[in-house]
Design a protein around this motif. Structure first.
Motif, PDB file in Angstrom:
ATOM      1  N   GLU A 214     -24.208   8.387  -8.318  1.00  0.00           N
ATOM      2  CA  GLU A 214     -24.555   9.564  -8.728  1.00  0.00           C
ATOM      3  C   GLU A 214     -23.764  10.402  -9.518  1.00  0.00           C
ATOM      4  OE1 GLU A 214     -26.661  10.678  -4.447  1.00  0.00           O
ATOM      5  OE2 GLU A 214     -24.596  10.897  -4.587  1.00  0.00           O
ATOM      6  N   MET A 215     -22.712   9.891  -9.999  1.00  0.00           N
ATOM      7  CA  MET A 215     -21.745  10.498 -10.771  1.00  0.00           C
ATOM      8  C   MET A 215     -22.305  10.871 -12.207  1.00  0.00           C
ATOM      9  SD  MET A 215     -18.912  11.193  -9.217  1.00  0.00           S
ATOM     10  CE  MET A 215     -17.899  11.404 -10.198  1.00  0.00           C
ATOM     11  N   GLU A 216     -22.878  10.070 -12.640  1.00  0.00           N
ATOM     12  CA  GLU A 216     -23.453  10.544 -14.157  1.00  0.00           C
ATOM     13  C   GLU A 216     -24.594  11.304 -14.132  1.00  0.00           C
ATOM     14  OE1 GLU A 216     -22.391   9.261 -16.898  1.00  0.00           O
ATOM     15  OE2 GLU A 216     -20.862   8.418 -15.959  1.00  0.00           O
ATOM     16  N   ARG A 217     -25.272  11.479 -13.168  1.00  0.00           N
ATOM     17  CA  ARG A 217     -26.689  12.329 -12.870  1.00  0.00           C
ATOM     18  C   ARG A 217     -25.929  13.756 -12.721  1.00  0.00           C
ATOM     19  NH1 ARG A 217     -31.717  11.596 -11.460  1.00  0.00           N
ATOM     20  NH2 ARG A 217     -31.578   9.416 -10.910  1.00  0.00           N
ATOM     21  N   MET A 218     -24.726  13.650 -11.686  1.00  0.00           N
ATOM     22  CA  MET A 218     -24.047  14.965 -11.557  1.00  0.00           C
ATOM     23  C   MET A 218     -23.459  15.447 -12.797  1.00  0.00           C
ATOM     24  SD  MET A 218     -23.661  17.070  -9.352  1.00  0.00           S
ATOM     25  CE  MET A 218     -22.499  18.239  -8.454  1.00  0.00           C
ATOM     26  N   LYS A 219     -23.071  14.868 -13.699  1.00  0.00           N
ATOM     27  CA  LYS A 219     -22.228  15.365 -14.811  1.00  0.00           C
ATOM     28  C   LYS A 219     -23.351  15.820 -15.705  1.00  0.00           C
ATOM     29  CE  LYS A 219     -19.665  11.689 -15.985  1.00  0.00           C
ATOM     30  NZ  LYS A 219     -18.432  10.847 -16.655  1.00  0.00           N
ATOM     31  N   ALA A 220     -24.421  15.177 -15.810  1.00  0.00           N
ATOM     32  CA  ALA A 220     -25.504  15.729 -16.713  1.00  0.00           C
ATOM     33  C   ALA A 220     -25.863  16.945 -16.325  1.00  0.00           C
ATOM     34  CB  ALA A 220     -26.578  14.720 -16.850  1.00  0.00           C
TER      35      ALA A 220
END
Length: 444
Positions: A214-220
Motif C-alpha cells: 500500500e506504500m506506493e498508493r499512499m505516497k501518491a
C-alpha cells in the motif's frame, strides 16, 4: 450541454484532471464550432481548453482516445448475411452482427451498442465483477431476447441446423462486442472510481500498520492531498493580496474625473509567509509517521515559503539538505540510517536545537513536533521546550500514541502539553492533512 461532452468531462474528472465549470463551458463552445467530425482536431482543441498542466494534458489525451475510440474487436464476425428469418427484430440483430467489408464489426453495431449501453446505465459501473451484469443489461436493451427465443425455437426444428449455427454465431458475436464495450466503459468510469475508493481506504488507515503493497498508493495519495492543499491556500492568498476596495482613497484618487472611478485603490493587510520548522522523532516506533509527514511537507513547497526539518533519536540533526536534494525514498533511508538508531532522548534533542539552530525559530514560525514524547527516562528538558514555545508563533505536537497513553511510563507528553498550541493524536494521512491545513490557515 451535449450529453457526450458531459460524459467526457465526467470521465476526465474521474481520471484526476480537474476540469472546472468555466473550462467545461469553453469546451462546449469549442464543440459548437468544430463538431465531432474531425476527431484529431477536436482532441487538440479540447486539450487546450480542458487541461491546465502537462499532467492533465497527458490524462486528457488518454481519456479522449479511450472515450471516443471503439472497443477492441474480439474476433471476426460471422457471415450471416444470407440468413433472413422473417422476424424483423431478429433480422435487424443478424444484420448488425454481419461484418463490414474489412471483416470487422460494423459502425452500426457500435452505435447500437452505445445507445443500448446508455439505456442500461453502463457508465455507472464501479467494479470489474459487474461486467457480465452490464453486458447482459446492454444486450437486453438491444432486444436480444428475440434472437434467443428464435434460437431456442429452432433448435428442435428439423432441417434447421444451418440457421441454428448462424443464430448461435450472431448471438456470440453480439455478446463479445457488448462485453468489450462494457470493459471499455469500466476502464473509463469504473476503474478510476475503484482506485479512488482504494485510495480513500488507505488514507484513513493507520500509518503504523501500512502494508508494503500500500506504500506506493499512499505516497501518491499524499502527494495529491498536498497539491490540493497548496492550491487551496495559494488561491486564498491571491484573493487576500488583491485586498478590499478602499472607497475613500478611490474617491480622492478620482476627484479629477467627476467621481468616475477610473483608478481603484485597495486596502492591503500584511501577511506573513508560512514558515515551518519540523522536529521529528525518527526512532523505530515513530519512523513510519515521520516518512509521511515529511513527504507531505516537501510536497507543499509551493505553499510553505520557508521550511526547515530536523530529525533525532538522541542527537538532533538538520536533514533539510538530503530531503531537498535526494529522491524522497533515498533521503528517508539516509536519515533513518544516520539519525534513527540511537536511544530516544528528547532533552538532548531540545538542547541541540537550542545550541545550533535556535535562530530558525521566531515569532513567524510554526513548529511541528512529531513524536511520542518517550525519552527513556532521560530529562525531557521541559524548560527548553517552554522557551521554544515562547519564541514561536505556534507549536503543534503530533503524537502517534492515543491520548490514553500520554503520561504513562516514560511519556512526557502531559508535561509538554501546556506549552503547545495544539497537541493531538496523529494516526492517519487524513490527520496529517488536517493539522497542516490548520498550520497554513494561521497565516491568513
Amino acid at each position: 450541454m451535449d450529453s457526450i461532452l458531459a460524459g467526457f468531462v465526467r470521465a476526465l474528472r474521474a481520471a484526476g484532471a480537474e476540469a472546472s465549470t468555466a473550462e467545461t463551458i469553453d469546451a462546449a463552445r469549442t464543440l459548437t464550432l468544430l463538431g465531432y467530425g474531425d476527431r484529431a482536431q477536436l482532441r487538440d482543441a479540447l486539450g487546450l481548453v480542458l487541461a491546465k498542466s502537462e499532467d492533465e494534458k497527458h490524462i486528457h489525451d488518454q481519456v479522449f482516445d479511450l472515450y471516443f475510440g471503439q472497443p477492441p474487436h474480439t474476433t471476426t464476425a460471422p457471415d450471416t448475411a444470407a440468413l433472413r428469418t422473417g422476424d424483423e427484430q431478429v433480422d435487424v440483430l443478424l444484420a448488425l452482427a454481419q461484418p463490414d467489408a474489412t471483416g470487422q464489426p460494423q459502425d452500426a453495431l457500435a452505435a447500437a451498442l452505445a445507445r443500448a449501453a446508455a439505456q442500461a446505465g453502463v457508465d455507472d459501473i464501479r467494479f470489474e465483477s459487474q461486467t457480465a451484469y452490464f453486458a447482459g443489461k446492454t444486450l437486453e436493451a438491444m432486444g436480444i431476447a428475440a434472437l434467443e427465443e428464435r434460437l431456442t425455437e429452432r433448435r428442435t426444428a428439423p432441417d434447421a441446423e444451418e440457421e441454428v449455427r448462424a443464430l448461435v454465431a450472431a448471438l456470440n458475436q453480439l455478446r463479445r462486442q457488448a462485453r468489450a464495450l462494457v470493459k471499455q466503459r469500466y476502464a473509463i468510469f469504473g476503474q478510476p472510481a475503484t482506485e479512488a475508493f482504494m485510495t480513500e481506504v488507505v488514507v484513513t488507515r493507520a500509518l503504523g500498520r501500512m502494508a508494503p503493497a500500500e506504500m506506493e498508493r499512499m505516497k501518491a495519495a499524499v502527494a495529491r492531498m498536498a497539491r490540493k492543499l497548496a492550491a487551496r491556500h495559494a488561491r486564498r492568498q491571491r484573493v487576500e493580496l488583491r485586498g478590499q476596495l478602499d472607497v475613500r482613497r478611490t474617491m480622492r484618487a478620482n476627484a479629477g474625473h467627476d467621481g468616475v472611478p477610473v483608478t481603484l485603490a485597495f486596502k492591503h493587510k500584511r501577511r506573513d509567509k508560512p514558515r515551518i520548522v519540523a522536529v521529528c522523532d525518527v526512532s523505530g516506533s515513530v519512523a513510519s509517521h515521520v516518512r509521511f509527514l515529511l513527504l507531505f511537507l516537501y510536497a507543499l513547497h509551493d505553499a510553505v515559503g520557508d521550511l526547515r526539518s530536523f530529525a533525532f533519536s538522541n542527537r538532533l540533526q538538520d536533514v533539510a539538505e538530503p530531503m531537498e536534494k535526494l529522491p524522497f525514498d533515498d533521503a528517508m533511508e539516509l536519515v533513518l540510517k544516520e539519525v534513527g538508531n540511537g536511544s530516544t532522548d528528547y532533552g538532548q534533542a531540545w538542547l541541540d536545537l537550542h545550541d545550533r539552530h535556535w535562530d530558525a525559530i521566531d515569532r513567524r514560525t510554526t513548529v511541528i513536533v512529531l513524536g511520542d514524547g518517550r525519552s527513556n527516562g532521560a530529562d525531557p528538558r521541559v524548560d527548553l521546550f517552554a522557551e521554544l514555545a515562547d519564541r514561536a508563533k505556534r507549536v503543534v505536537w503530533l503524537c502517534p500514541e492515543p491520548e490514553g497513553r500520554w503520561g504513562t511510563g516514560d511519556s512526557a507528553m502531559l508535561r509538554y502539553r501546556p506549552y503547545c498550541t495544539s497537541m493531538s493524536h496523529c494516526a492517519t494521512a487524513a490527520d496529517l492533512e488536517r493539522v497542516l491545513d490548520e498550520a497554513l490557515e494561521a497565516y491568513h
